[in-house]
Design an enzyme around this catalytic site. Structure first.
Site, mmCIF file in Angstrom:
data_model
loop_
_atom_site.group_PDB
_atom_site.id
_atom_site.type_symbol
_atom_site.label_atom_id
_atom_site.label_comp_id
_atom_site.label_asym_id
_atom_site.label_seq_id
_atom_site.Cartn_x
_atom_site.Cartn_y
_atom_site.Cartn_z
ATOM 1 N N GLY A 193 61.196 -6.440 -34.498
ATOM 2 C CA GLY A 193 61.101 -5.484 -33.401
ATOM 3 C C GLY A 193 60.307 -6.035 -32.230
ATOM 4 O O GLY A 193 59.762 -7.140 -32.280
ATOM 5 N N THR A 228 56.734 -1.224 -39.157
ATOM 6 C CA THR A 228 57.228 -1.900 -37.955
ATOM 7 C C THR A 228 57.167 -0.961 -36.752
ATOM 8 O O THR A 228 56.737 -1.344 -35.663
ATOM 9 C CB THR A 228 58.663 -2.398 -38.189
ATOM 10 O OG1 THR A 228 58.649 -3.281 -39.313
ATOM 11 C CG2 THR A 228 59.184 -3.132 -36.963
ATOM 12 N N HIS A 231 53.584 -0.561 -35.582
ATOM 13 C CA HIS A 231 53.145 -1.762 -34.874
ATOM 14 C C HIS A 231 53.709 -1.799 -33.451
ATOM 15 O O HIS A 231 52.969 -1.991 -32.480
ATOM 16 C CB HIS A 231 53.610 -2.999 -35.675
ATOM 17 C CG HIS A 231 53.350 -4.313 -35.008
ATOM 18 N ND1 HIS A 231 52.297 -5.137 -35.372
ATOM 19 C CD2 HIS A 231 53.998 -4.971 -34.007
ATOM 20 C CE1 HIS A 231 52.316 -6.234 -34.628
ATOM 21 N NE2 HIS A 231 53.350 -6.150 -33.792
ATOM 22 N N GLU A 232 55.025 -1.580 -33.316
ATOM 23 C CA GLU A 232 55.642 -1.713 -31.992
ATOM 24 C C GLU A 232 55.212 -0.576 -31.068
ATOM 25 O O GLU A 232 55.059 -0.775 -29.865
ATOM 26 C CB GLU A 232 57.172 -1.761 -32.113
ATOM 27 C CG GLU A 232 57.703 -2.906 -32.970
ATOM 28 C CD GLU A 232 57.254 -4.290 -32.517
ATOM 29 O OE1 GLU A 232 56.779 -4.438 -31.367
ATOM 30 O OE2 GLU A 232 57.358 -5.239 -33.332
ATOM 31 N N THR A 258 37.576 -4.553 -33.536
ATOM 32 C CA THR A 258 38.418 -5.404 -34.377
ATOM 33 C C THR A 258 37.818 -6.790 -34.367
ATOM 34 O O THR A 258 37.543 -7.348 -33.313
ATOM 35 C CB THR A 258 39.866 -5.471 -33.862
ATOM 36 O OG1 THR A 258 39.862 -6.002 -32.528
ATOM 37 C CG2 THR A 258 40.500 -4.085 -33.852
ATOM 38 N N GLN A 261 39.936 -12.967 -34.680
ATOM 39 C CA GLN A 261 40.810 -13.485 -35.749
ATOM 40 C C GLN A 261 41.570 -14.655 -35.177
ATOM 41 O O GLN A 261 42.020 -14.622 -34.035
ATOM 42 C CB GLN A 261 41.734 -12.346 -36.205
ATOM 43 C CG GLN A 261 42.734 -12.715 -37.246
ATOM 44 C CD GLN A 261 43.496 -11.477 -37.719
ATOM 45 O OE1 GLN A 261 42.951 -10.362 -37.779
ATOM 46 N NE2 GLN A 261 44.760 -11.652 -38.041
ATOM 47 N N ASP A 295 54.037 -4.098 -44.840
ATOM 48 C CA ASP A 295 53.782 -2.663 -44.663
ATOM 49 C C ASP A 295 52.778 -2.126 -45.688
ATOM 50 O O ASP A 295 51.959 -1.256 -45.388
ATOM 51 C CB ASP A 295 55.105 -1.870 -44.786
ATOM 52 C CG ASP A 295 55.945 -1.994 -43.526
ATOM 53 O OD1 ASP A 295 55.534 -2.741 -42.601
ATOM 54 O OD2 ASP A 295 57.024 -1.362 -43.467
HETATM 55 ZN ZN ZN Z 1 53.695 -7.270 -32.113
#
Ligand code: ZN
Length: 968
Positions: A193, A228, A231-232, A258, A261, A295
């Site tokens: 995606g 997904t 996330h998108e 956060t 990373q 997921d």
């Molecule tokens: Zn992304």
């Protein structure tokens, strides 16, 4: 994991197509960042709007160092645009979208139960964002929030905006200020995606996700928990990838809570997961929705991510319009009913109660009662609304609730009358007729009218002044109105019933009929039905007893499965909204047998269309009438197209060359078979025959069974068979199975012995139908003949007073009387046949006894299988079905011939004899009359051309027809 995605190198002008120049990238499951970077470099204005977004969000975050929560949870209407191939659509149910809405709501509410590892639970934020499937479309119509289009092109690449436009093969966005647009498609390679940052709310804003990673049930692991989309949508809400997209500890996602990373995570790691940037617990936050984990590993958005999201929806944020969207609301549909209800007839001064029937839960009502004493109301169900003015009045209702409104006006809803006035009404019967029929009308007006004026559009007569006009004739198809004006001394009234009388052309009358491709089958077989109904009807309904499904409303139902052994009805009902329905039941029409049940079979068939046909263009339909558990049919149509068929009941067999043709059917199963050939069964002409009819004679006596015989029963029994004997046989019935006439006009009787005890003693010749056990049933017709009028060894014709109507198989034979002294009447029959199936004769002693075969009757001491030599004179009348047979008692030879035809009568000299020769147009080309002292005749045909001819031979006032060919 998906790893590859490639890009189309296309140049399309009508939409922005990032994919055309975005370089190949082969390590990502999300295309958002590369689309973003390409747009920064190539899309005019994008860098500026992105900088503006950054600046706004940074200011908002700085102004809210402790985070931000809205006053109420924000619910965002979502539309799914499903762009897939027909096969992919079939596997992608709407429930996948519903499931994904559910996972989004769990994820964005911070309710995921997945592990946070060593991170505190406080880093799992409730973002105060929820999602709903849109219920109202951009046009205001009801919607599921899911729309689909078939797409058969290549897989989609990241940034290919074709999926977002109908002109590109996809589906256009719905207004992005009211809906979050999610496109679901088949993305190329491993791409799952991509989402766009909210720089501008244009028609490309939203997210695109692969159909295999959408929803849960049927999605492909490990991306089958809706992660997904979460996330998108994070990208659509301006969240970057958690590692900052550069692969170094110096680059971050710009979010404080956060951890820094180094690069993306894959799979489902065990926490704590350490890297170059995080070398101790709690490690990196691979469970954040903005990482690439599976997921099952996804668990949280952080409080600082929530602040960014909420910045967009806050006052002045670019997504603020979505907070006001009502596209998940329930629209109002206004409706109401009055009591008395439609049409509400109220006596003057009377009242009406109204009931609100609106759906969608209104909160306010505005009623308008034109013509009432009180003309408005704001209650939901107004009561006792009084009407004091004569007339016909509308009622209006407007309903509202926040963001929604609807209204309805019912015209002519209230009729206020004086109960003492004439009030017109009437009925007609019937109201649906065939042209040429008539209708009777009955006045139902109240308060005793004394004069009437009727008008009947389309009727004869077209006016009347009586109370109840009778026999109004309608002779032209159409739909007609009826008008009545009725009055008494003080008042009058008028009523017009529009379109009240329907007059049909006879061809429009519904007439149910159907066929099936199989009616005799092994259990577990699926068959198809064909509707052959004629006339006009609105809908139809099939019922298949014993089948799955048990009913259908298809025109031609397919794949109807019979799993149960038995014989089953099929019913077809034609429904007509204006006229009579028609129902056809074919009782026990479907024969379903156990494949293991293999028994004898018996071939039989007939044509369901006329067998007397004219070319060009005529075809014949055949129907199998065979019995037994049959698995194979093999038809041969001599002269037909196709010449053979394995169908059970072949349809539309064409014939093009005038001639007379045989038809043969072989039915079989694994152990048994039976063959029936009907010789000279189809008559093909190139012109209609005179009177459109065709007569001939048939008999069960086979060509090889001459000379005919009769049987003395002595010494075991006294007497003759079939005739007067010591067993007191009174009834003889011969079954005629292979021939179907529309009517039997007479019989040719071959008497051997005829002795009458008294001059008035008689024989009763009888036609019976076939009962459900295959035995003689009801009497269809009889003819009494004095025995003394027969002369032994002279064939005699016996004509019924009126032709006996027959349909399919029937029995022919006679009843004897036993007077004193005994009468004797014996006819010829066939020699004894070795094969039991060739027995056609049944007999019994008296009216109440049981019909038996000769072998049964004589209790097996005599194995007798015979047929009576009675010939049936049958006619095909009109277009009905007739069966013909060339009577084998007359020999015609040579055939083909070049110059003459010899006619030889076997074993008798006629009392009258003549011949007519017809060509295949039905034209009589030769008439011959002969003397009757001989049984041999000769006809000169030398002057006729080569071809097929029909020779009609009239013997003793009976007729048979032979086909002859002339070849020189
Ligand atoms: Zn992304």
């Amino acid at each position: 994991m998906k790893y590859l995605f490639t890009f189309l190198v296309l140049f399309v002008f009508n939409y922005v197509n990032y994919a055309q120049i975005i370089p190949e990238h082969n390590t990502e499951k999300c295309g958002s960042d590369i689309v973003h970077k390409w747009r920064l470099e190539h899309e005019s204005g994008y860098a500026e709007s992105y900088a503006k977004l950054q600046s706004y969000v940074n200011k908002f975050v700085a102004a809210h160092p402790d985070g931000f929560s809205p006053k109420a949870v924000i619910t965002i209407p979502v539309v799914f645009h499903i762009v897939l191939s027909p096969t992919e659509h079939a596997g992608f149910l709407d429930s996948r979208c519903t499931e994904n809405i559910g996972t989004l709501n769990t994820d964005f509410a911070g309710l995921s139960t997945h592990s946070m590892g060593d991170f505190p639970a406080s880093l799992k934020a409730n973002c105060d964002i929820q999602f709903c499937l849109a219920t109202i479309s951009p046009t205001g119509a009801a919607t599921t929030g899911i729309e689909r289009v078939d797409y058969n092109g290549p897989e989609w690449t990241a940034g290919d905006n074709g999926v977002k436009q109908s002109s590109g093969g996809g589906l256009d966005a719905w207004d992005p200020t009211s809906y979050l647009n999610i496109w679901v498609c088949n993305l190329t390679g491993s791409l799952l995606g991509y989402g766009t940052y909210p720089t501008v709310l244009d028609n490309f804003y939203g997210l695109v996700i692969d159909f295999t990673a959408t929803g849960t049930t049927g999605a492909l692991p490990p991306f089958d928990l809706g992660g997904t989309a979460s996330h998108e949508i994070g990208h659509c809400f301006y969240l970057e990838h958690i590692w900052g997209d550069l692969g170094a500890c110096s680059v971050d996602d710009g979010i404080n809570d956060t951890p820094i990373q180094e690069s993306s995570t894959s799979g489902n790691p065990t926490p704590p997961l350490l890297d170059a940037c995080q070398t101790a617990s709690p490690g990196i936050m691979f469970m954040n929705y903005m990482d690439y984990s599976d997921d099952i590993a996804y668990a949280n958005f952080t409080p600082d991510q929530k602040t960014i999201i909420q910045a967009l929806f806050a006052s002045g944020g670019i997504l603020e319009p979505l907070t006001n969207s009502i596209k998940c609301g329930i629209p109002l549909v206004a409706d109401f009913i009055g009591n008395p209800s439609v049409p509400a007839t109220v006596n003057i001064g009377g009242t009406v109660d109204f009931t609100d029937l609106t759906t969608g839960t209104p909160t306010a009502w505005e009623w308008t009662f034109t013509g009432a004493v009180t003309t408005t109301s704001s209650t939901q169900n107004p009561q006792n609304i009084q009407y004091s003015t004569l007339g016909l009045f509308p009622v209006k209702l407007k309903v509202t609730k926040p963001n929604f409104a609807d209204s309805i006006t019912k015209l002519a809803y209230i009729e206020v009358i004086n109960p003492l006035d004439v009030n017109c009404d009437f009925i007609g019967a019937p109201t649906c007729i065939v042209a040429g029929d008539s209708v009777n009308f009955t006045d139902l007006s109240t308060n005793t009218p004394t004069t009437w004026k009727w008008k009947f559009n389309g009727g004869t007569p077209d006016t009347a002044i009586v109370k109840n006009p009778q026999n109004i004739l309608y002779d032209t198809p159409g739909v007609y109105s009826v008008y009545l004006h009725a009055s008494n001394l003080t008042s009058s009234d008028t009523l017009t019933k529009l379109g009240y009388i329907t007059v049909m052309d006879p061809s429009e009358v519904p007439n149910a009929n159907f066929m099936a491709n199989l009616t005799n089958m092994q259990a577990g077989t699926s068959i198809n039905f064909t509707n052959q109904s004629t006339g006009l009807y609105d809908s139809l309904q099939w019922y298949f007893s014993g089948a799955v499904p048990p009913s259908s409303t298809s025109n031609n139902p397919a794949s109807i499965t019979y799993n149960t052994v038995g014989d089953f009805n099929v019913t077809l009902i034609l429904y007509s909204s204006t006229c009579n329905n028609d129902t056809l039941i074919k009782p026990l029409w479907i024969h379903v047998f156990d494949p293991a049940d293999v028994g004898p079979v018996h071939a039989d068939f007939h044509a369901t269309t006329s067998r007397l046909i004219y070319v060009p263009g005529a075809t014949v339909n055949y129907e199998d009438l065979s019995t037994g558990n049959i698995t194979q049919w093999q038809w041969t149509f001599y002269g037909g197209t196709p010449p053979t068929s394995p169908a059970q009941s072949p349809q539309s067999i064409g014939y093009t060359i005038p001639n007379i043709y045989d038809v043969c059917l072989i039915v079989s199963n694994s152990l048994y078979s039976d063959t029936l050939c009907k010789t000279e069964y189809i008559v093909v002409s190139d012109n209609p025959w005179p009177n459109n009819s065709f007569c001939d004679t048939v008999t069960n006596i086979l060509p090889t069974e001459h000379p005919l015989t009769f049987m003395h029963l002595t010494p075991k029994y006294w007497g003759y068979f079939p005739g007067h004997n010591g067993s007191l046989t009174k009834y003889y019935a011969e079954k005629v199975t292979n021939y179907t006439f529309s009517e039997v006009s007479g019989l040719i009787i071959p008497p051997v012995k005829c002795y009458s005890a008294s001059p008035n003693n008689k024989v009763i010749f009888t036609i019976w139908d076939v009962d459900n056990q295959g035995l003689p049933g009801s009497v269809l017709g009889t003819k009494n003949v004095l025995i003394n009028t027969f002369v032994p060894l002279i064939y005699k014709s016996v004509m019924f007073d009126t032709p006996v109507q027959v349909n399919g198989q029937f029995f022919v034979g006679y009843q004897l009387y036993y007077n004193t002294p005994y009468d004797t009447f014996v006819v010829y029959m066939s020699p004894n046949r070795p094969n039991p199936i060739d027995n056609h004769l049944y007999l019994k002693k008296n009216a109440s006894s049981v019909w038996q075969t000769p072998t049964q009757f004589f209790q097996d001491t005599m194995q007798v299988n015979v047929s009576l030599a009675i010939s049936v004179i049958g006619c095909l009348v009109g277009i009905n079905v007739e069966e013909i047979n060339m009577d084998s008692q007359i020999s015609v030879y040579p055939n083909p011939t070049s110059d003459k035809i010899n006619i030889e009568l076997k074993d008798f000299v006629p009392s009258s004899f003549n011949c007519n020769l017809y060509d295949l147009t039905g034209r009589k080309i030769k008439i011959e009359t002969f003397n009757t002292n001989t049984n041999f005749y000769e006809i000169d045909v030398s002057k006729f051309n080569n071809g097929i001819y029909l020779l009609e031979i009239n013997v003793n006032n009976q007729r048979t027809v032979k086909k002859v060919s002339i070849i020189k």
